[in-house]
Each structure stands twice: as structure tokens, then as C-alpha cells.
Scaffold this active site. Structure first.
Site, short mmCIF file in Angstrom:
data_model
loop_
_atom_site.label_atom_id
_atom_site.label_comp_id
_atom_site.label_asym_id
_atom_site.label_seq_id
_atom_site.Cartn_x
_atom_site.Cartn_y
_atom_site.Cartn_z
N THR A 35 0.83 -1.22 0.00
CA THR A 35 0.00 0.00 0.00
C THR A 35 0.87 1.26 0.00
O THR A 35 0.36 2.35 -0.28
CB THR A 35 -0.97 0.05 1.21
OG1 THR A 35 -0.22 -0.12 2.41
CG2 THR A 35 -2.05 -1.01 1.12
N ASP A 56 10.11 -6.97 3.03
CA ASP A 56 8.86 -7.40 3.65
C ASP A 56 9.16 -7.87 5.08
O ASP A 56 9.99 -8.77 5.26
CB ASP A 56 8.29 -8.55 2.81
CG ASP A 56 6.88 -8.90 3.20
OD1 ASP A 56 6.56 -8.84 4.41
OD2 ASP A 56 6.09 -9.23 2.30
N ASN A 98 9.37 -10.44 14.13
CA ASN A 98 10.65 -10.23 13.45
C ASN A 98 11.29 -8.91 13.87
O ASN A 98 12.51 -8.84 14.06
CB ASN A 98 10.46 -10.26 11.93
CG ASN A 98 10.13 -11.65 11.44
OD1 ASN A 98 10.45 -12.63 12.10
ND2 ASN A 98 9.49 -11.75 10.29
N TYR A 145 -7.13 -7.54 10.95
CA TYR A 145 -6.45 -6.31 11.35
C TYR A 145 -6.54 -6.11 12.87
O TYR A 145 -5.53 -5.97 13.55
CB TYR A 145 -7.06 -5.13 10.61
CG TYR A 145 -6.35 -3.82 10.82
CD1 TYR A 145 -5.10 -3.59 10.24
CD2 TYR A 145 -6.93 -2.79 11.56
CE1 TYR A 145 -4.44 -2.37 10.42
CE2 TYR A 145 -6.28 -1.58 11.73
CZ TYR A 145 -5.05 -1.37 11.16
OH TYR A 145 -4.39 -0.17 11.34
#
Ligand code: UDP
Length: 313
Positions: A35, A56, A98, A145
Site C-alpha cells: 500500500t 517485507d 521479526n 487487522y
């Protein structure tokens, strides 16, 4: 400082990168352009302190000698995050893990998580304080979400308890301003674009649902204050503008501010699990950060309308 900003080409990330560069920090911006948009960071690429890396956060990333991590990567408008819900929760959950591991590899550097008012769901307490646990459907279309961001908060607090990772969690309420994607489907961008192009203004439901809209510059100020807060407060802290409007009022204000528009207001079915009310209690942000929003809705909308006008040209 050497600062990593994930989602740095997004609406909020691009404003944050710009502010950090203006303070002479080195900024590494990670974005996979799901996005995020290259045009948001075009003006930053001439700064030698700015580095953009296509990447990513759902995959482990390796960086050294970082001083700060801002984790902003995640699709945030309902149409964008519902397009690939599996990818959305992976970004929130695996991405958070991560980035927290990356903080640990870098001597436990402070890491800020962009959480959201969505973690309150369709709230039964109004306005929402940080102590409220929320009312969230775990299986609905918004869950990827909402629950993804809730899990990310959990992981932050678990890293703090287990490894003393200095986490900083902010809960961001509806934010608008330049660099929003005109097509991203959120209410402010939709209404302005519809009014500027003389299309129907689409209110979902009867327009009585409320939101509290904050201009992007206010949020970015609160975000950096939270990162640098001297008490080492982990949060969560609400960052939002407590002035509440119905969606119908917002449509009327947008039309009033674009008087040449021939758009008419129309009503469409309300999407599932759409929160009926939302308004932050910002007592904590006032006390801990000495922060409160400065930009009233009409002033912020004026700047946003100008931005979208230029996008259409
Ligand atoms: N909404 C609307 N018309 C639109 C887009 C959104 O009436 O074209 C409504 C939506 O149903 C919600 C509110 O505006 O009640 C805010 O929606 P948005 O997608 O901006 O963010 P949310 O706060 O729901 O995540």
C-alpha cells in the site's frame, strides 16, 4: 541516530521519515509497496541520509547498529487490509515478532509499534481509555487487522517482560492528511475525492456512526515524543484527536469546503462489524508526553483537499 522505519513509504511512514531526516538522523525505510507509494518518498530520495529498501517484514531482516525501530508496516484501510486478510495478520503478527527480534539483535534498541484504535473494536466504553479491553469479533472481516494488532501488542509486552525490550506502543485513532492514497477507501479520502470529481458521496449506513479525526502532523509529533519519552513508558498510549464527528457531519463539512462540487449524499449498506462510535481519551498522552492535537478538522481538511486536488490534475 540510525533509525529503521518499516512501512516508510506509506501515508504515515513517509511523514515520519521526513521529520526524522529534518532532525538529521539517518533513516532506513523498508517498504514492499503493497500500500506504500513511491511518490510519497520521492522528495526524500535526494537526502543522502535516506535509504529505501524494498523488503517485507514477514521475513526476518538483518540490520546492524540500529538506534531505533519504528514499526509502521501494515495495510490500514478496511478495503486494503481485507483484500488479503492472511497477509494482513501475517504482517502484524510475524512482522512484529521479526522486528522485536531485530531490536534484540541490536542491543535491545527502543522499538515503537503503530497499534490502533481498532483494538477497541465496537466499543462498549466511550470515550476509550487505554485500560479498556475492547469489544472485538475474533472471526469477522475486520479481525485480521483488529486481532492482528492486538496480538502484536501482546508480543510487545511479552518481549518487554521476558527480555526487557524497550517497547513503545501507540494506539492511533483515525488519521488523515496529504500522502493518503486517494483510492485507499477510507472515509476522508473517499469523501474528498468524490466531492472533487462530482460523484455521489457514499455514506455507509445512516451516517450516525462517529469517528474522531486527527491531522497527520499531530500524530507524528506524538509518535516521536512517545519513542523518546524519558520515563521509558511502554504504553499503550492513545494518540488521537478527541473531537468527535458523525460520518454524516464529515460529509457535510467536506461538501461545504468544496462549494463548487455538485455531489449529492447517498446512503449505502454498512459493512460488517463497523464500530458505531470512536473517540480517544487522551489523558495519558497529555500527562506522559505533554502532547495534544493542535490542528482542528477544517484546517487539516483544507490541506488535505489541496493535496487531493493536485493528485487529480
Ligand atoms: N465510511 C463511509 N463511506 C466511505 C468510507 C467509509 O461512510 O466511503 C464510513 C465507514 O463505514 C466507517 C467510517 O466511515 O463507519 C470510517 O471508515 P474508515 O474506512 O475511514 O475507517 P475505520 O475507522 O472504519 O477503520
Amino acid at each position: 541516530m540510525k533509525i529503521l522505519v518499516t512501512g516508510g513509504a506509506g501515508f504515515l511512514g513517509s511523514h515520519l521519515c521526513k521529520k526524522l531526516l529534518s532532525e538529521k538522523h539517518r533513516v532506513i525505510c523498508i517498504d514492499n509497496f503493497y500500500t506504500g507509494r513511491k511518490q510519497n518518498i520521492d522528495e526524500l530520495t535526494t537526502d543522502t541520509n535516506f535509504q529505501i529498501i524494498e523488503g517485507d517484514i514477514t521475513k526476518p531482516l538483518d540490520f546492524e547498529e540500529l538506534d531505533r525501530i519504528y514499526n509502521l508496516a501494515c495495510p490500514a484501510s478496511p478495503p486494503a487490509y481485507q483484500k488479503d486478510p492472511v497477509y494482513t495478520w501475517r504482517t502484524s503478527v510475524l512482522g512484529m515478532n521479526n522486528m522485536l527480534e531485530l531490536s534484540r539483535k541490536n542491543n535491545n534498541v527502543p522499538i515503537l509499534q503503530a497499534s490502533t484504535s481498532e483494538i477497541y473494536g465496537d466499543p462498549l466504553e466511550h470515550p476509550q481509555k487505554e485500560s479498556y479491553w475492547g469489544n472485538v469479533n475474533p472471526c469477522g472481516i475486520r479481525s485480521c487487522y483488529d486481532e492482528g494488532k492486538r496480538a502484536a501488542e501482546t508480543i510487545c509486552m511479552d518481549f518487554f517482560r521476558k527480555y526487557q525490550t524497550p517497547v513503545r506502543v501507540i494506539r492511533i485513532f483515525n488519521t488523515y492528511g496529504p500522502n493518503m492514497d486517494p483510492q485507499d477507501g477510507r472515509v476522508v479520502s473517499n469523501f474528498i475525492m468524490e466531492a472533487l470529481t462530482n460523484q455521489d458521496i457514499t455514506i455507509y449506513g445512516d451516517g450516525s456512526q462517529t469517528r474522531s479525526f486527527q491531522f497527520v502532523s499531530d500524530l507524528i509529533e506524538g509518535m516521536t515524543r512517545m519513542m523518546e519519552n524519558k520515563e521509558g513508558s511502554t504504553g499503550p498510549v492513545n494518540l488521537g484527536n478527541p473531537v468527535e464527528f458523525t460520518v454524516k457531519q464529515l460529509a457535510e463539512i467536506v461538501l461545504e469546503m468544496i462549494p463548487e462540487s455538485t455531489s449529492k449524499i447517498v446512503f449505502r449498506p454498512i459493512p460488517g462489524d463497523d464500530p458505531k462510535v470512536r473517540k480517544p481519551d487522551i489523558t495519558l498522552a497529555r500527562e506522559k508526553l505533554g502532547w495534544e492535537p493542535k490542528v482542528p478538522l477544517r484546517e487539516g481538511l483544507f490541506k488535505t483537499i489541496e493535496y487531493f486536488r493536485n493528485q487529480i490534475l
